[in-house]
Design a protein around this motif. Structure first.
Motif, mmCIF file in Angstrom:
data_model
loop_
_atom_site.group_PDB
_atom_site.id
_atom_site.type_symbol
_atom_site.label_atom_id
_atom_site.label_comp_id
_atom_site.label_asym_id
_atom_site.label_seq_id
_atom_site.Cartn_x
_atom_site.Cartn_y
_atom_site.Cartn_z
ATOM 1 N N VAL A 1 9.586 -25.682 3.341
ATOM 2 C CA VAL A 1 9.907 -26.918 2.626
ATOM 3 C C VAL A 1 9.767 -26.728 1.113
ATOM 4 C CG1 VAL A 1 9.205 -29.306 2.233
ATOM 5 C CG2 VAL A 1 9.360 -28.429 4.554
ATOM 6 N N GLY A 2 8.769 -25.959 0.696
ATOM 7 C CA GLY A 2 8.597 -25.718 -0.737
ATOM 8 C C GLY A 2 9.802 -25.049 -1.348
ATOM 9 N N THR A 3 10.348 -24.065 -0.645
ATOM 10 C CA THR A 3 11.544 -23.375 -1.130
ATOM 11 C C THR A 3 12.731 -24.317 -1.157
ATOM 12 O OG1 THR A 3 10.697 -21.298 -0.212
ATOM 13 C CG2 THR A 3 13.033 -21.367 -0.789
ATOM 14 N N ILE A 4 12.885 -25.119 -0.107
ATOM 15 C CA ILE A 4 13.989 -26.083 -0.052
ATOM 16 C C ILE A 4 13.926 -27.039 -1.238
ATOM 17 C CG2 ILE A 4 14.898 -28.059 1.245
ATOM 18 C CD1 ILE A 4 14.060 -26.547 3.822
ATOM 19 N N LEU A 5 12.735 -27.527 -1.531
ATOM 20 C CA LEU A 5 12.588 -28.519 -2.599
ATOM 21 C C LEU A 5 12.780 -27.930 -3.994
ATOM 22 C CD1 LEU A 5 9.584 -30.621 -1.254
ATOM 23 C CD2 LEU A 5 11.999 -31.275 -1.313
ATOM 24 N N LYS A 6 12.771 -26.611 -4.114
ATOM 25 C CA LYS A 6 13.012 -25.974 -5.406
ATOM 26 C C LYS A 6 14.490 -25.990 -5.798
ATOM 27 C CE LYS A 6 9.140 -22.685 -5.449
ATOM 28 N NZ LYS A 6 8.777 -21.240 -5.413
ATOM 29 N N ALA A 7 15.380 -26.264 -4.844
ATOM 30 C CA ALA A 7 16.812 -26.278 -5.147
ATOM 31 C C ALA A 7 17.117 -27.308 -6.233
ATOM 32 C CB ALA A 7 17.623 -26.582 -3.888
ATOM 33 N N LYS A 8 18.066 -26.987 -7.103
ATOM 34 C CA LYS A 8 18.439 -27.914 -8.172
ATOM 35 C C LYS A 8 19.050 -29.194 -7.614
ATOM 36 C CE LYS A 8 19.464 -24.176 -11.455
ATOM 37 N NZ LYS A 8 20.537 -23.515 -12.250
ATOM 38 N N LYS A 9 19.807 -29.052 -6.543
ATOM 39 C CA LYS A 9 20.468 -30.202 -5.920
ATOM 40 C C LYS A 9 20.388 -30.021 -4.407
ATOM 41 C CE LYS A 9 24.397 -31.324 -7.718
ATOM 42 N NZ LYS A 9 25.841 -31.230 -8.082
ATOM 43 N N ILE A 10 20.132 -31.105 -3.692
ATOM 44 C CA ILE A 10 20.084 -31.076 -2.231
ATOM 45 C C ILE A 10 21.125 -32.040 -1.676
ATOM 46 C CG2 ILE A 10 18.707 -31.611 -0.190
ATOM 47 C CD1 ILE A 10 16.243 -30.683 -1.690
ATOM 48 N N LEU A 11 21.899 -31.548 -0.724
ATOM 49 C CA LEU A 11 22.930 -32.345 -0.056
ATOM 50 C C LEU A 11 22.526 -32.499 1.410
ATOM 51 C CD1 LEU A 11 25.716 -33.717 0.109
ATOM 52 C CD2 LEU A 11 26.725 -31.441 0.435
ATOM 53 N N LEU A 12 22.085 -33.689 1.779
ATOM 54 C CA LEU A 12 21.666 -33.990 3.148
ATOM 55 C C LEU A 12 22.803 -34.725 3.847
ATOM 56 C CD1 LEU A 12 19.424 -34.194 5.355
ATOM 57 C CD2 LEU A 12 18.760 -36.371 4.287
ATOM 58 N N VAL A 13 23.246 -34.169 4.975
ATOM 59 C CA VAL A 13 24.350 -34.764 5.739
ATOM 60 C C VAL A 13 23.845 -35.112 7.130
ATOM 61 C CG1 VAL A 13 26.688 -34.442 6.607
ATOM 62 C CG2 VAL A 13 26.015 -33.373 4.443
ATOM 63 N N VAL A 14 24.032 -36.368 7.529
ATOM 64 C CA VAL A 14 23.519 -36.835 8.819
ATOM 65 C C VAL A 14 24.599 -37.665 9.511
ATOM 66 C CG1 VAL A 14 21.649 -38.020 10.007
ATOM 67 C CG2 VAL A 14 21.204 -36.915 7.810
ATOM 68 N N LYS A 15 24.783 -37.385 10.803
ATOM 69 C CA LYS A 15 25.811 -38.061 11.589
ATOM 70 C C LYS A 15 25.226 -38.570 12.901
ATOM 71 C CE LYS A 15 29.347 -34.777 9.942
ATOM 72 N NZ LYS A 15 30.356 -33.772 10.357
ATOM 73 N N GLY A 16 25.720 -39.717 13.358
ATOM 74 C CA GLY A 16 25.414 -40.189 14.695
ATOM 75 C C GLY A 16 24.363 -41.269 14.783
ATOM 76 N N ALA A 17 24.568 -42.206 15.722
ATOM 77 C CA ALA A 17 23.621 -43.303 15.923
ATOM 78 C C ALA A 17 22.257 -42.807 16.381
ATOM 79 C CB ALA A 17 24.195 -44.288 16.953
ATOM 80 N N ASP A 18 22.220 -41.632 17.030
ATOM 81 C CA ASP A 18 20.943 -41.096 17.496
ATOM 82 C C ASP A 18 20.056 -40.632 16.345
ATOM 83 O OD1 ASP A 18 22.891 -39.091 17.054
ATOM 84 O OD2 ASP A 18 21.767 -37.652 18.270
ATOM 85 N N LYS A 19 20.611 -40.588 15.125
ATOM 86 C CA LYS A 19 19.822 -40.222 13.952
ATOM 87 C C LYS A 19 19.462 -41.437 13.088
ATOM 88 C CE LYS A 19 20.124 -35.674 14.582
ATOM 89 N NZ LYS A 19 20.920 -34.790 13.720
ATOM 90 N N ALA A 20 19.854 -42.627 13.509
ATOM 91 C CA ALA A 20 19.653 -43.816 12.670
ATOM 92 C C ALA A 20 18.174 -44.093 12.412
ATOM 93 C CB ALA A 20 20.324 -45.034 13.311
ATOM 94 N N ASP A 21 17.349 -43.972 13.431
ATOM 95 C CA ASP A 21 15.917 -44.245 13.255
ATOM 96 C C ASP A 21 15.269 -43.227 12.334
ATOM 97 O OD1 ASP A 21 15.580 -46.574 14.816
ATOM 98 O OD2 ASP A 21 15.587 -45.381 16.656
ATOM 99 N N ILE A 22 15.585 -41.943 12.537
ATOM 100 C CA ILE A 22 14.902 -40.915 11.750
ATOM 101 C C ILE A 22 15.415 -40.886 10.315
ATOM 102 C CG2 ILE A 22 16.448 -38.995 12.366
ATOM 103 C CD1 ILE A 22 12.585 -38.930 11.939
ATOM 104 N N ILE A 23 16.668 -41.230 10.075
ATOM 105 C CA ILE A 23 17.145 -41.242 8.688
ATOM 106 C C ILE A 23 16.494 -42.406 7.928
ATOM 107 C CG2 ILE A 23 19.236 -42.641 9.022
ATOM 108 C CD1 ILE A 23 18.853 -39.593 6.697
ATOM 109 N N LYS A 24 16.271 -43.523 8.600
ATOM 110 C CA LYS A 24 15.566 -44.636 7.955
ATOM 111 C C LYS A 24 14.145 -44.218 7.605
ATOM 112 C CE LYS A 24 14.131 -49.431 8.611
ATOM 113 N NZ LYS A 24 14.140 -50.606 9.519
ATOM 114 N N ARG A 25 13.481 -43.557 8.536
ATOM 115 C CA ARG A 25 12.111 -43.109 8.288
ATOM 116 C C ARG A 25 12.069 -42.062 7.177
ATOM 117 N NH1 ARG A 25 8.196 -39.786 12.485
ATOM 118 N NH2 ARG A 25 6.318 -39.831 11.167
ATOM 119 N N ALA A 26 13.036 -41.141 7.196
ATOM 120 C CA ALA A 26 13.040 -40.064 6.203
ATOM 121 C C ALA A 26 13.283 -40.580 4.794
ATOM 122 C CB ALA A 26 14.098 -39.026 6.572
ATOM 123 N N LEU A 27 14.185 -41.532 4.650
ATOM 124 C CA LEU A 27 14.574 -41.984 3.312
ATOM 125 C C LEU A 27 13.734 -43.145 2.792
ATOM 126 C CD1 LEU A 27 18.474 -41.816 3.535
ATOM 127 C CD2 LEU A 27 16.867 -40.040 2.813
#
Length: 242
Positions: free
Chosen positions: A184-210
Motif C-alpha cells: 500500500v505504501g508503494t501504491i500511495l506514492k504514485a503521483k496519480k491513482i485511477l481507481l475503477v470499480v464496476k458492478g452492484a456487488d461492489k456498491a457497499d465496499i466502494i461506499k466504505r472505501a471512499l
C-alpha cells in the motif's frame, strides 16, 4: 478526490483508457502501474484499439504490475503474466524489458520483493497507478489486516479473495493461496491513482472505501489520503453513494 459515474461500460472503459493514454502523451517516458482481474479487460481493449489507430506509442513507457500469484507457472493461462500478454502486451509496442511483473516462482520470494521495490525506485515515481477494488476492500492483494506492509511482499490470500478468483480456475482448490503484491505504501506514492470499480456487488465496499473510516481493515480506504485520486464507477457500483 474526483468521482465520475458512467451509465455504460463502454463509456467507462473509454474514459479510463483516455486517462492512461493522456498521461503517456503528456509524459512519453511515463511509469505506469497496471492492474489485472476482470475490471481492466475492457480498458486494455480500448487502449489496444487506440494504439492500432496510431494514437499512442509505448516505446518509452515503463510498466509495473501490482501482483502475481505464487507458484503458478508463468505460462499458466491464469498467471498475471499470461493475462497481461493476452490483453495488452502482445498487441502494443511496449518493449518486453520495460514491462515488470513480480516473479511468483522466484527461489527467494523475499529477495524478489526487495528487487521489485528497487526497480520501481530506480524507474522514478509511478506517474499513474491503475487500481481495481476487491470485495473485501483489498487493493493489489493487500488484504484487510491490523497493519499493512508498505513495500512489495508475499501475502496469504483471504478466503473471500480465493472465492472471488475461483471463477477463473476449474475450482477454488486450484486458486493459488499466496501472491506477491505491491504494498500500500508503494501504491500511495504514485503521483496519480485511477481507481475503477464496476458492478452492484461492489456498491457497499466502494461506499466504505471512499466515505468510511480510514482503516487497515479496508485497505482501499487509505486512498482517501491521496492528493490526486480519480474514481471511475459504473452506475451500479455507485448505487449506494450519496
Amino acid at each position: 478526490m474526483n468521482i465520475i459515474t458512467f451509465d455504460s461500460d463502454d463509456k467507462l472503459n473509454e474514459a479510463a483508457a483516455n486517462i492512461i493514454i493522456g498521461q503517456i502523451q503528456t509524459t512519453p517516458r511515463a511509469v505506469i502501474g497496471l492492474a489485472t482481474g476482470g475490471t481492466p479487460v475492457g480498458i486494455y481493449k480500448q487502449i489496444v484499439n487506440d494504439y492500432q489507430r496510431g494514437m499512442i506509442s509505448f516505446r518509452d513507457v515503463t510498466t509495473f504490475n501490482l501482483d502475481e500469484y505464487v507458484n503458478l507457472p508463468i505460462n499458466h493461462p491464469e498467471s498475471y503474466r499470461s493475462y497481461m500478454n493476452s490483453n495488452l502486451f502482445d498487441h502494443i509496442d511496449l518493449p518486453a524489458s520495460q514491462c515488470h511483473i513480480p516473479d511468483g516462482n522466484a527461489a527467494d520470494p523475499a529477495e524478489e520483493c526487495r528487487k521489485y521495490d528497487e526497480a520501481i525506485e530506480l524507474s522514478g515515481q509511478v506517474d499513474l497507478q491503475l487500481l481495481g477494488l476487491g470485495h473485501n476492500g483489498h487493493i493489489g492483494f493487500n488484504e484487510p489486516a491490523h497493519a499493512l506492509i508498505k513495500g512489495t511482499h508475499v501475502v496469504d490470500l483471504a478466503q473471500e479473495t480465493l472465492e472471488a478468483n475461483a471463477r477463473f480456475f476449474d475450482s477454488i482448490d486450484d486458486v493459488p493461496k499466496q501472491a506477491i503484491t505491491m504494498g500500500v505504501g508503494t501504491i500511495l506514492k504514485a503521483k496519480k491513482i485511477l481507481l475503477v470499480v464496476k458492478g452492484a456487488d461492489k456498491a457497499d465496499i466502494i461506499k466504505r472505501a471512499l466515505h468510511g473510516t480510514i482503516t487497515t481493515d479496508c485497505p482501499a480506504s487509505l486512498l482517501q489520503t491521496h492528493p490526486n485520486l480519480i474514481v471511475l464507477l459504473d452506475s451500479a457500483a455507485a448505487g449506494k453513494l450519496a
